[in-house]
Design a protein around this motif. Structure first.
Motif, PDB file in Angstrom:
ATOM      1  N   ARG A 170      66.535   9.299  -7.870  1.00 54.33           N
ATOM      2  CA  ARG A 170      67.278  10.537  -7.569  1.00 54.33           C
ATOM      3  C   ARG A 170      68.058  10.958  -8.803  1.00 54.33           C
ATOM      4  N   GLN A 171      68.063  12.300  -8.987  1.00 53.48           N
ATOM      5  CA  GLN A 171      68.739  12.835 -10.180  1.00 53.48           C
ATOM      6  C   GLN A 171      70.256  12.755 -10.004  1.00 53.48           C
ATOM      7  N   ASP A 172      70.779  11.555  -9.720  1.00 53.82           N
ATOM      8  CA  ASP A 172      72.237  11.588  -9.630  1.00 53.82           C
ATOM      9  C   ASP A 172      72.784  11.509 -11.053  1.00 53.82           C
ATOM     10  N   SER A 173      74.071  11.769 -11.136  1.00 54.43           N
ATOM     11  CA  SER A 173      74.713  11.891 -12.436  1.00 54.43           C
ATOM     12  C   SER A 173      74.271  10.781 -13.375  1.00 54.43           C
ATOM     13  N   HIS A 174      73.933  11.114 -14.561  1.00 51.56           N
ATOM     14  CA  HIS A 174      73.683  10.151 -15.642  1.00 51.56           C
ATOM     15  C   HIS A 174      72.375   9.408 -15.502  1.00 51.56           C
ATOM     16  N   SER A 175      71.703   9.506 -14.331  1.00 52.89           N
ATOM     17  CA  SER A 175      70.416   8.787 -14.301  1.00 52.89           C
ATOM     18  C   SER A 175      69.379   9.682 -14.981  1.00 52.89           C
ATOM     19  N   LEU A 178      71.841  13.709 -17.345  1.00 49.96           N
ATOM     20  CA  LEU A 178      72.623  14.942 -17.189  1.00 49.96           C
ATOM     21  C   LEU A 178      73.743  14.731 -16.183  1.00 49.96           C
ATOM     22  N   LEU A 179      74.743  15.574 -16.256  1.00 50.52           N
ATOM     23  CA  LEU A 179      75.778  15.570 -15.216  1.00 50.52           C
ATOM     24  C   LEU A 179      75.172  16.141 -13.935  1.00 50.52           C
ATOM     25  N   ASP A 180      75.778  15.882 -12.813  1.00 51.50           N
ATOM     26  CA  ASP A 180      75.251  16.325 -11.525  1.00 51.50           C
ATOM     27  C   ASP A 180      75.474  17.832 -11.320  1.00 51.50           C
ATOM     28  N   CYS A 181      74.623  18.411 -10.465  1.00 45.94           N
ATOM     29  CA  CYS A 181      74.800  19.816 -10.081  1.00 45.94           C
ATOM     30  C   CYS A 181      75.886  19.898  -9.007  1.00 45.94           C
ATOM     31  N   PRO A 182      76.370  21.125  -8.686  1.00 46.01           N
ATOM     32  CA  PRO A 182      77.356  21.273  -7.609  1.00 46.01           C
ATOM     33  C   PRO A 182      76.716  20.972  -6.256  1.00 46.01           C
ATOM     34  N   HIS A 183      77.508  20.519  -5.290  1.00 39.09           N
ATOM     35  CA  HIS A 183      77.004  20.243  -3.943  1.00 39.09           C
ATOM     36  C   HIS A 183      77.782  21.079  -2.935  1.00 39.09           C
ATOM     37  N   TYR A 184      77.111  21.517  -1.857  1.00 37.77           N
ATOM     38  CA  TYR A 184      77.759  22.311  -0.805  1.00 37.77           C
ATOM     39  C   TYR A 184      77.305  21.817   0.550  1.00 37.77           C
ATOM     40  N   THR A 185      78.202  21.984   1.540  1.00 35.87           N
ATOM     41  CA  THR A 185      77.816  21.726   2.928  1.00 35.87           C
ATOM     42  C   THR A 185      78.605  22.676   3.825  1.00 35.87           C
ATOM     43  N   ARG A 186      78.380  22.595   5.162  1.00 38.33           N
ATOM     44  CA  ARG A 186      79.053  23.548   6.072  1.00 38.33           C
ATOM     45  C   ARG A 186      80.568  23.412   5.921  1.00 38.33           C
ATOM     46  N   ILE A 207      65.254  26.158  -5.530  1.00 37.29           N
ATOM     47  CA  ILE A 207      66.441  25.310  -5.362  1.00 37.29           C
ATOM     48  C   ILE A 207      66.446  24.214  -6.422  1.00 37.29           C
ATOM     49  N   GLU A 208      65.273  23.605  -6.641  1.00 39.79           N
ATOM     50  CA  GLU A 208      65.196  22.525  -7.622  1.00 39.79           C
ATOM     51  C   GLU A 208      65.479  23.069  -9.022  1.00 39.79           C
ATOM     52  N   ARG A 209      64.969  24.286  -9.263  1.00 44.05           N
ATOM     53  CA  ARG A 209      65.164  24.940 -10.564  1.00 44.05           C
ATOM     54  C   ARG A 209      66.652  25.238 -10.773  1.00 44.05           C
ATOM     55  N   TRP A 210      67.294  25.750  -9.737  1.00 44.43           N
ATOM     56  CA  TRP A 210      68.718  26.080  -9.817  1.00 44.43           C
ATOM     57  C   TRP A 210      69.548  24.819 -10.087  1.00 44.43           C
ATOM     58  N   ARG A 211      69.183  23.736  -9.369  1.00 45.29           N
ATOM     59  CA  ARG A 211      69.955  22.489  -9.529  1.00 45.29           C
ATOM     60  C   ARG A 211      69.805  21.944 -10.953  1.00 45.29           C
ATOM     61  N   LEU A 212      68.603  22.004 -11.496  1.00 39.90           N
ATOM     62  CA  LEU A 212      68.401  21.532 -12.879  1.00 39.90           C
ATOM     63  C   LEU A 212      69.192  22.418 -13.842  1.00 39.90           C
ATOM     64  N   GLN A 213      69.145  23.751 -13.595  1.00 44.07           N
ATOM     65  CA  GLN A 213      69.865  24.682 -14.470  1.00 44.07           C
ATOM     66  C   GLN A 213      71.366  24.394 -14.448  1.00 44.07           C
ATOM     67  N   GLN A 214      71.893  24.136 -13.269  1.00 46.12           N
ATOM     68  CA  GLN A 214      73.324  23.826 -13.136  1.00 46.12           C
ATOM     69  C   GLN A 214      73.663  22.511 -13.864  1.00 46.12           C
ATOM     70  N   ALA A 215      72.780  21.529 -13.704  1.00 46.28           N
ATOM     71  CA  ALA A 215      73.022  20.231 -14.358  1.00 46.28           C
ATOM     72  C   ALA A 215      73.022  20.398 -15.871  1.00 46.28           C
ATOM     73  N   LEU A 216      72.052  21.156 -16.379  1.00 46.36           N
ATOM     74  CA  LEU A 216      71.966  21.414 -17.822  1.00 46.36           C
ATOM     75  C   LEU A 216      73.198  22.166 -18.309  1.00 46.36           C
ATOM     76  N   GLY A 217      73.563  23.221 -17.590  1.00 47.45           N
ATOM     77  CA  GLY A 217      74.696  24.066 -18.009  1.00 47.45           C
ATOM     78  C   GLY A 217      75.995  23.293 -18.009  1.00 47.45           C
ATOM     79  N   ARG A 218      76.219  22.518 -16.941  1.00 48.25           N
ATOM     80  CA  ARG A 218      77.481  21.767 -16.853  1.00 48.25           C
ATOM     81  C   ARG A 218      77.535  20.669 -17.919  1.00 48.25           C
TER      82      ARG A 218
END
Ligand SMILES: NC(=O)c1ccc(NCc2ccccc2N2CCOCC2)nc1
Length: 249
Positions: A170-175, A178-186, A207-218
């Motif tokens: 799993r693409q968790d932080s540092h694995s 990259l740093l992790d993407c933002p997470h949201y829930t209800r 969604i996967e593309r957005w998460r990678l983009q966020q990880a790269l940007g952050r």
């Protein structure tokens, strides 16, 4: 994998062994943690594990013999299970650990971790018994126990079967480097802020593309040093450029 910890404060390790991901991994025998106190390897009536430093100065130093006997007893227990454990010492003077190092530690069959107290241990113990010296960061703790727990948590969670979700890589932080993407829930809306539309779209590729983009940007914005070491593909560079354009708007 098996951890044997040499510590004067075994009760502190309840933080790992009593609840959470690591506790469940131990219950499922995906890993083992055994604790050994040097005090059990003293021979004097006061069960002395420390003494005053040669050369004077404040504080005390942990004595050689109880530590050495505890380490050897731990290694013998591990060897009886067919595990050849190397010895690591947690100290501010150690090699800085990162996720790469944690992956290496996690891949070994076992470790004996020496948690120092007082001002540290007799240098001859390090020379005679310690294979590796590790630091979890450039700050000083009152004992090596918390550092040992940090290492064990980070290493055990990487073991197959420990983390719930199937994709263990799993693409968790540092694995992913990259740093992790933002997470949201209800709930979907909190005050004037709603969840990014893409995450509600059901378009898993987007969604996967957005998460990678966020990880790269952050990562670029907060830890550009990590990008140096990792390198970046053409596709990722384009995602990053878009992110930075958006951020600059
Ligand atoms: N960064 C780390 O990994 C880290 C690890 C341990 C640690 N402390 C235990 C310790 C262990 C070894 C030597 C000295 C000490 N200390 C004893 C208490 O006094 C200060 C020095 N601190 C930070």
């Amino acid at each position: 994998m098996r951890f044997d910890v040499i510590t004067l404060f075994p009760a502190q390790f309840a933080a790992l062994t009593e609840e959470g991901v690591v506790a469940r991994a131990l219950q499922r025998q995906l890993a083992q943690i055994h604790l050994h106190t040097p005090r059990d390897y003293t021979t004097d009536v006061h069960r002395t594990v420390d003494d005053r430093p040669y050369g004077g100065g404040p504080g005390m130093v942990m004595r050689y013999t109880p530590l050495r006997l505890a380490i050897e007893a731990a290694q013998a227990e591990a060897a009886a299970e067919g595990v050849q454990s190397r010895v690591a010492y947690l100290s501010p003077q150690g090699e800085r650990l990162d996720q790469r190092q944690i992956e290496r530690i996690s891949a070994a069959p076992g470790w004996v971790l020496v948690a120092g107290r007082y001002e540290g241990v007799d240098e001859r113990l390090i020379e005679d018994c310690v294979d590796e010296e590790w630091s979890i960061g450039d700050y000083v703790l009152s004992g090596g126990e918390l550092a040992a727990m940090v290492v064990m948590d980070a290493a055990i969670r990487l073991l197959p079967g420990v983390l719930g979700h199937a994709d263990s890589a799993r693409q968790d932080s540092h694995s992913s480097g990259l740093l992790d993407c933002p997470h949201y829930t209800r709930p979907e809306t909190i005050g004037d802020r709603s969840v990014p539309e893409v995450l509600l779209s059901g378009d898993h590729q987007a969604i996967e593309r957005w998460r990678l983009q966020q990880a790269l940007g952050r990562t670029r914005q907060r830890r550009p040093d990590l990008l140096q070491g990792r390198g970046i593909s053409e596709v990722e560079q384009r995602l990053l450029d878009d992110y930075l354009l958006e951020a600059a708007r």
